[in-house]
Write an enzyme that holds these catalytic residues in place. Structure first.
Site, mmCIF file in Angstrom:
data_model
loop_
_atom_site.group_PDB
_atom_site.id
_atom_site.type_symbol
_atom_site.label_atom_id
_atom_site.label_comp_id
_atom_site.label_asym_id
_atom_site.label_seq_id
_atom_site.Cartn_x
_atom_site.Cartn_y
_atom_site.Cartn_z
ATOM 1 N N TYR A 38 0.850 -1.193 0.000
ATOM 2 C CA TYR A 38 0.000 0.000 0.000
ATOM 3 C C TYR A 38 0.883 1.240 0.000
ATOM 4 O O TYR A 38 1.732 1.405 0.882
ATOM 5 C CB TYR A 38 -0.919 -0.003 1.222
ATOM 6 N N HIS A 93 -4.748 5.117 -2.684
ATOM 7 C CA HIS A 93 -5.941 5.954 -2.832
ATOM 8 C C HIS A 93 -5.517 7.293 -3.422
ATOM 9 O O HIS A 93 -4.489 7.843 -3.031
ATOM 10 C CB HIS A 93 -6.606 6.202 -1.473
#
Length: 169
Positions: free
Chosen positions: A73, A112
């Protein structure tokens, strides 16, 4: 910019304040003390980017075991505005991609991105990332609050190889 040097350096207790300052300027969200404490533990997954010895950007990642997968991530990857489009973001992202490639056990890498951040979306698409979903109200206290989840698959799904993928078109 001939002769300019782009280098990546470790994030340490001695320069963590530089990372905090960069993140405050680059990103519209605030990161808490736990974020910075965790960053000190991830080793090669967190780097400051230097342009001619000036800290101008950073990348911070963590390993995520979710969806029965080993995923990387990207928590943050950013560069100060005057230093964008000089290859600094590319160097940081390539560093992370190389770690995943050498490790060989990551299923994918994801992050994101605020839905309005078209330059970031374009940047990641150049590296093979795709929007896989949009999370409503992901961000607090910033507009737009929605975020795209961008992901790059690092492994061919089991049962498929390059030949079967070519003939499926």
């Amino acid at each position: 910019m001939k002769g300019s040097r782009i280098e990546l350096g470790d994030v340490t207790p001695h320069n963590i304040k530089q990372l905090k300052r960069l993140n405050q300027v680059i990103f519209p969200v605030s990161y808490n003390d736990k974020f910075y404490k965790d960053v000190l533990e991830v080793g090669e997954l967190a780097k400051l980017a230097y342009f001619n010895d000036i800290a101008v950007g950073a990348v911070c990642c963590r390993v995520d075991h979710s969806q029965n997968q080993k995923r990387l991530y990207i928590m943050t990857l950013g560069c100060l505005a005057p230093y964008r489009r000089l290859g600094i973001g590319t160097k940081m992202l390539n560093h992370v991609l190389n770690i995943c490639e050498k490790d060989g056990t990551f299923d994918n890498i994801y992050l994101h991105v605020q839905i309005s951040n078209e330059s970031a979306i374009d940047f990641y698409r150049k590296f093979g990332f795709e929007i896989i979903e949009t999370k409503k109200n992901y961000y607090k206290r910033i507009e737009p609050a929605d975020a795209h989840v961008l992901q790059k698959n690092l492994k061919v799904p089991s049962g498929q190889n390059a030949e079967t993928q070519k003939t499926d078109n």
